[in-house]
Design an enzyme around this catalytic site. Structure first.
Site, PDB file in Angstrom:
ATOM      1  N   ARG A 109     -12.313  75.607  76.274  1.00  0.00           N
ATOM      2  CA  ARG A 109     -11.409  74.976  75.551  1.00  0.00           C
ATOM      3  C   ARG A 109      -9.863  75.031  75.928  1.00  0.00           C
ATOM      4  O   ARG A 109      -9.735  75.881  76.637  1.00  0.00           O
ATOM      5  CB  ARG A 109     -11.129  76.046  74.238  1.00  0.00           C
ATOM      6  CG  ARG A 109      -9.922  75.515  73.519  1.00  0.00           C
ATOM      7  CD  ARG A 109      -9.669  76.030  71.913  1.00  0.00           C
ATOM      8  NE  ARG A 109     -10.542  75.671  71.248  1.00  0.00           N
ATOM      9  CZ  ARG A 109     -10.537  75.759  69.736  1.00  0.00           C
ATOM     10  NH1 ARG A 109      -9.450  76.326  69.314  1.00  0.00           N
ATOM     11  NH2 ARG A 109     -11.221  75.199  68.995  1.00  0.00           N
ATOM     12  N   HIS A 136     -13.779  67.054  70.381  1.00  0.00           N
ATOM     13  CA  HIS A 136     -14.103  68.305  69.882  1.00  0.00           C
ATOM     14  C   HIS A 136     -15.344  68.044  69.370  1.00  0.00           C
ATOM     15  O   HIS A 136     -15.861  67.799  68.027  1.00  0.00           O
ATOM     16  CB  HIS A 136     -13.112  68.600  68.562  1.00  0.00           C
ATOM     17  CG  HIS A 136     -13.032  69.902  68.244  1.00  0.00           C
ATOM     18  ND1 HIS A 136     -13.748  71.110  69.042  1.00  0.00           N
ATOM     19  CD2 HIS A 136     -12.401  70.732  67.253  1.00  0.00           C
ATOM     20  CE1 HIS A 136     -13.584  72.019  68.438  1.00  0.00           C
ATOM     21  NE2 HIS A 136     -12.775  71.895  67.467  1.00  0.00           N
ATOM     22  N   CYS A 273     -11.001  70.173  59.851  1.00  0.00           N
ATOM     23  CA  CYS A 273     -11.480  71.002  60.749  1.00  0.00           C
ATOM     24  C   CYS A 273     -10.944  72.546  60.584  1.00  0.00           C
ATOM     25  O   CYS A 273     -11.648  73.456  61.058  1.00  0.00           O
ATOM     26  CB  CYS A 273     -11.447  70.698  62.133  1.00  0.00           C
ATOM     27  SG  CYS A 273      -9.486  69.980  62.612  1.00  0.00           S
TER      28      CYS A 273
HETATM   29  N1  NVA Z   1      -6.144  68.806  66.512  1.00  0.00           N
HETATM   30  C1  NVA Z   1      -6.204  70.152  66.493  1.00  0.00           C
HETATM   31  C2  NVA Z   1      -7.655  70.425  66.208  1.00  0.00           C
HETATM   32  C3  NVA Z   1      -7.752  72.107  66.033  1.00  0.00           C
HETATM   33  C4  NVA Z   1      -9.203  72.574  65.808  1.00  0.00           C
HETATM   34  C5  NVA Z   1      -5.545  70.623  67.738  1.00  0.00           C
HETATM   35  O1  NVA Z   1      -6.047  70.048  68.930  1.00  0.00           O
HETATM   36  O2  NVA Z   1      -4.919  71.529  67.744  1.00  0.00           O
HETATM   37  N1   CP Z   2     -11.672  73.910  64.165  1.00  0.00           N
HETATM   38  C1   CP Z   2     -11.482  74.705  65.073  1.00  0.00           C
HETATM   39  O1   CP Z   2     -11.959  74.287  66.091  1.00  0.00           O
HETATM   40  O2   CP Z   2     -10.815  76.119  64.705  1.00  0.00           O
HETATM   41  P1   CP Z   2     -10.280  77.126  65.624  1.00  0.00           P
HETATM   42  O3   CP Z   2      -9.042  76.446  66.569  1.00  0.00           O
HETATM   43  O4   CP Z   2      -9.941  78.219  64.980  1.00  0.00           O
HETATM   44  O5   CP Z   2     -11.335  77.535  66.798  1.00  0.00           O
END
Ligand code: NVA
Ligand code: CP
Length: 334
Positions: A109, A136, A273
């Site tokens: 990530r 994602h 999400c």
């Molecule tokens: N768009 C958000 C998704 C988090 C799961 C981010 O990248 O922070």
């Molecule tokens: N939806 C999601 O990816 O959540 P986290 O950022 O908590 O992993």
């Protein structure tokens, strides 16, 4: 389903996967979910180990990888945003070769998609994208499983995404919907439409699956007869605080509220999400309240807490789908 073999494959973006392969992962996630509910052991990957690299924070994705790996019989090593040499003292290519020699799979990530691609290029083991700025993909399997559980199908449903549609969630949902036959609508300010190149690519997927891809700034037209209304935070991890003001100004008309939900079908579901800013129970929520006077952002608390909201089913499904993705791409130990 039997003739699909994803062993050894990386899972970086759904652009790399055929419709049948994505459907296979959704089905496999449902199978693992049933097994978990029935208390069946699935530790066929015993003795293997996976590395979990998190350059951004996480609750759901990290916990899903850890629980799923343990259920499959595997060990995990978590590398936190500060606790490794990655990128600072050691290149991604070198890291990939080191981790690839110790682990059977690597989750990443972080920031640009090129980083996870580089990791995959230099390690000989499957690499799973746990979120980049652009995509994602593990979230997509969970979301599509959730929709299938609620409607019994995916094809032909009207899926409306409101808010920041030009980032990881908007991009990934447009790809998933257009490949799987859902009519995708990005309903937002035109500055937050997904980029044209990806829209054109998804229109081609949609032609093949019999779906459509639509961009609109009109909330009433966009949400009309929607089966699913989806949103995400307006400012994503890694973006500077200075963008809040513009996001609030441009995206507030696209907040998911009762008016949008009432304009959709009676059977509409609300998805997100997570994490979500729907009240003042978070540090960031409080800061935004002090600065801009808002008590809720991308979704109202009323919608978030309503019976239309399936956000916690989605969260649970992250674990079952991540288990399916790891199981499908790794070789069983026995
Ligand atoms: N768009 C958000 C998704 C988090 C799961 C981010 O990248 O922070
Ligand atoms: N939806 C999601 O990816 O959540 P986290 O950022 O908590 O992993």
């Amino acid at each position: 389903m039997n003739n699909i073999d994803l062993t050894g494959r990386d899972f970086l973006t759904l652009r790399d996967f055929k419709r049948e392969e994505i459907e296979y992962l959704i089905e496999l996630a449902a199978i693992y979910k049933d097994k978990k509910k029935n208390g069946e052991m699935v530790n066929e990957y015993m003795g293997q180990n996976v590395a979990l690299i998190f350059e951004k924070t996480s609750t759901r994705t990290r916990c899903s990888f850890e629980v799923a790996a343990h259920d499959l019989g595997m060990g995990t090593t978590y590398l936190d945003p500060q606790g490794s040499q990655i990128g600072k003292k050691e290149s991604i290519a070198d890291t990939a070769r080191v981790l690839g020699s110790m682990f059977e799979g690597i989750e990443y990530r972080g920031f640009e998609q090129e980083i996870v691609e580089e990791l995959a290029k230099y390690s000989k083991v499957p690499v799973w994208n746990g979120l980049t700025n652009e995509y994602h993909p593990t979230q997509m399997i969970a979301d599509m499983l959730t929709i299938k559980e609620k409607f019994g199908k995916l094809e032909g449903l009207k899926f409306v995404y409101m808010g920041d549609a030009r980032y990881n969630m908007g991009n990934s949902l447009m790809i998933a919907c257009s490949k799987l036959g859902l009519d995708f609508v990005a309903c937002t300010n035109k500055d937050y439409f997904p980029n044209e190149e990806l829209v054109n690519e998804c229109k081609k997927y949609a032609e093949e699956s019999g779906a459509t891809v639509t961009l609109t700034e009109d909330v009433m037209e966009g949400t009309k007869d929607a089966d699913i209304i989806y949103t995400d935070v307006w400012v994503s991890m890694g973006e500077p605080d200075s963008v809040w003001e513009e996001r609030i100004n441009k995206l507030m008309p696209y907040q998911v509220n009762k008016k949008a939900i009432d304009n959709a079908k009676d059977s509409v579901i609300f998805m997100h999400c997570l994490p979500a800013y729907h009240d003042l129970k978070t540090k960031v929520g409080k800061e935004i309240n002090e600065k801009f006077g808002l008590t809720e952002m991308e979704v109202t608390d009323e919608v978030f807490e309503s019976e239309k909201s399936v956000v916690f089913d989605e969260a649970e499904n992250r674990m079952h789908s991540i288990k399916a993705i790891m199981a499908a791409t790794l070789k069983k130990s026995r």
